[in-house]
Motif scaffolding. Sequence first.
Motif, mmCIF file in Angstrom:
data_model
loop_
_atom_site.group_PDB
_atom_site.id
_atom_site.type_symbol
_atom_site.label_atom_id
_atom_site.label_comp_id
_atom_site.label_asym_id
_atom_site.label_seq_id
_atom_site.Cartn_x
_atom_site.Cartn_y
_atom_site.Cartn_z
ATOM 1 N N GLY A 189 0.820 -1.200 0.000
ATOM 2 C CA GLY A 189 0.000 0.000 0.000
ATOM 3 C C GLY A 189 0.850 1.244 0.000
ATOM 4 O O GLY A 189 2.058 1.196 -0.263
ATOM 5 N N LEU A 190 0.203 2.361 0.288
ATOM 6 C CA LEU A 190 0.854 3.668 0.341
ATOM 7 C C LEU A 190 1.057 4.064 1.793
ATOM 8 O O LEU A 190 0.109 4.009 2.590
ATOM 9 C CB LEU A 190 -0.011 4.712 -0.370
ATOM 10 C CG LEU A 190 0.450 6.166 -0.296
ATOM 11 C CD1 LEU A 190 1.791 6.337 -1.000
ATOM 12 C CD2 LEU A 190 -0.612 7.071 -0.923
ATOM 13 N N VAL A 191 2.273 4.475 2.119
ATOM 14 C CA VAL A 191 2.591 4.856 3.492
ATOM 15 C C VAL A 191 3.555 6.030 3.453
ATOM 16 O O VAL A 191 4.344 6.165 2.503
ATOM 17 C CB VAL A 191 3.193 3.657 4.263
ATOM 18 C CG1 VAL A 191 4.510 3.213 3.666
ATOM 19 C CG2 VAL A 191 3.332 3.957 5.744
ATOM 20 N N GLN A 192 3.506 6.859 4.466
ATOM 21 C CA GLN A 192 4.443 7.978 4.553
ATOM 22 C C GLN A 192 5.805 7.503 5.054
ATOM 23 O O GLN A 192 5.905 6.486 5.760
ATOM 24 C CB GLN A 192 3.885 9.046 5.498
ATOM 25 C CG GLN A 192 2.704 9.810 4.934
ATOM 26 C CD GLN A 192 2.303 10.984 5.802
ATOM 27 O OE1 GLN A 192 2.554 10.994 7.006
ATOM 28 N NE2 GLN A 192 1.683 11.984 5.202
ATOM 29 N N VAL A 247 4.434 -1.512 -2.928
ATOM 30 C CA VAL A 247 4.676 -0.697 -1.740
ATOM 31 C C VAL A 247 5.165 0.670 -2.210
ATOM 32 O O VAL A 247 6.139 0.757 -2.954
ATOM 33 C CB VAL A 247 5.727 -1.344 -0.820
ATOM 34 C CG1 VAL A 247 6.129 -0.380 0.297
ATOM 35 C CG2 VAL A 247 5.198 -2.652 -0.245
ATOM 36 N N THR A 287 10.305 2.114 -2.052
ATOM 37 C CA THR A 287 9.202 1.975 -3.007
ATOM 38 C C THR A 287 9.557 0.977 -4.091
ATOM 39 O O THR A 287 10.595 1.080 -4.746
ATOM 40 C CB THR A 287 8.876 3.339 -3.637
ATOM 41 O OG1 THR A 287 8.386 4.218 -2.621
ATOM 42 C CG2 THR A 287 7.829 3.197 -4.728
ATOM 43 N N GLY A 342 6.880 5.350 8.305
ATOM 44 C CA GLY A 342 5.794 4.459 8.676
ATOM 45 C C GLY A 342 6.168 2.996 8.549
ATOM 46 O O GLY A 342 7.319 2.647 8.255
ATOM 47 N N SER A 343 5.172 2.136 8.778
ATOM 48 C CA SER A 343 5.383 0.692 8.774
ATOM 49 C C SER A 343 4.324 -0.009 7.943
ATOM 50 O O SER A 343 3.194 0.482 7.796
ATOM 51 C CB SER A 343 5.330 0.145 10.208
ATOM 52 O OG SER A 343 6.342 0.688 11.013
ATOM 53 N N LEU A 344 4.703 -1.148 7.415
ATOM 54 C CA LEU A 344 3.793 -2.060 6.738
ATOM 55 C C LEU A 344 4.217 -3.477 7.055
ATOM 56 O O LEU A 344 5.403 -3.737 7.297
ATOM 57 C CB LEU A 344 3.820 -1.860 5.217
ATOM 58 C CG LEU A 344 3.098 -0.670 4.599
ATOM 59 C CD1 LEU A 344 3.388 -0.615 3.101
ATOM 60 C CD2 LEU A 344 1.602 -0.746 4.839
ATOM 61 N N ASN A 401 9.635 -1.502 8.926
ATOM 62 C CA ASN A 401 9.551 -0.313 9.772
ATOM 63 C C ASN A 401 10.465 0.776 9.236
ATOM 64 O O ASN A 401 11.356 0.509 8.427
ATOM 65 C CB ASN A 401 9.944 -0.660 11.202
ATOM 66 C CG ASN A 401 9.041 -1.703 11.842
ATOM 67 O OD1 ASN A 401 7.843 -1.778 11.536
ATOM 68 N ND2 ASN A 401 9.613 -2.513 12.710
ATOM 69 N N VAL A 417 6.209 4.487 -0.768
ATOM 70 C CA VAL A 417 6.528 5.294 0.407
ATOM 71 C C VAL A 417 6.669 6.744 -0.044
ATOM 72 O O VAL A 417 7.529 7.071 -0.861
ATOM 73 C CB VAL A 417 7.821 4.822 1.080
ATOM 74 C CG1 VAL A 417 8.070 5.619 2.360
ATOM 75 C CG2 VAL A 417 7.754 3.328 1.383
ATOM 76 N N SER A 418 5.827 7.592 0.488
ATOM 77 C CA SER A 418 5.852 9.006 0.118
ATOM 78 C C SER A 418 6.744 9.794 1.065
ATOM 79 O O SER A 418 6.856 9.472 2.246
ATOM 80 C CB SER A 418 4.438 9.575 0.135
ATOM 81 O OG SER A 418 3.905 9.523 1.443
#
Length: 124
Positions: A10-13, A120, A91, A16-18, A84, A122-123
Amino acid sequence: QVHLVESGGGLVQAGGSLRLSCAASGRTFNFYTMGWFRQAPGKERDFVAAINWRGRTTYVADSVQGRFTISRDNAKNTVYLQMNSLKPEDTAVYYCAAVRDLSGATTSQEYDYWGQGTQVTVSS
């Protein structure tokens, strides 16, 4: 034959974590070394992490050491990648892979089975 299905992308800043999951079919999952790879646009597919069949030995790329953790639950036929402190350079499309009875596999050529990948992003 092993069928692999990734999820959790997904999209995460940044920061952040996924957690990615890879569900495997088949009754012999616990005989397989499992790996995670990633591929960014225009780049080669790179090794991220691997875990042997018992889950006692893991291998992690230097670029994600200390931030990513690989684990597996053989009862659920699932391998995980906890990510993490994500960075924009993380990305990529992340792929799950499997190979039987080969400990320490860290190159894509060593793996026999692949999932379809999960994006994935990451912004910053």
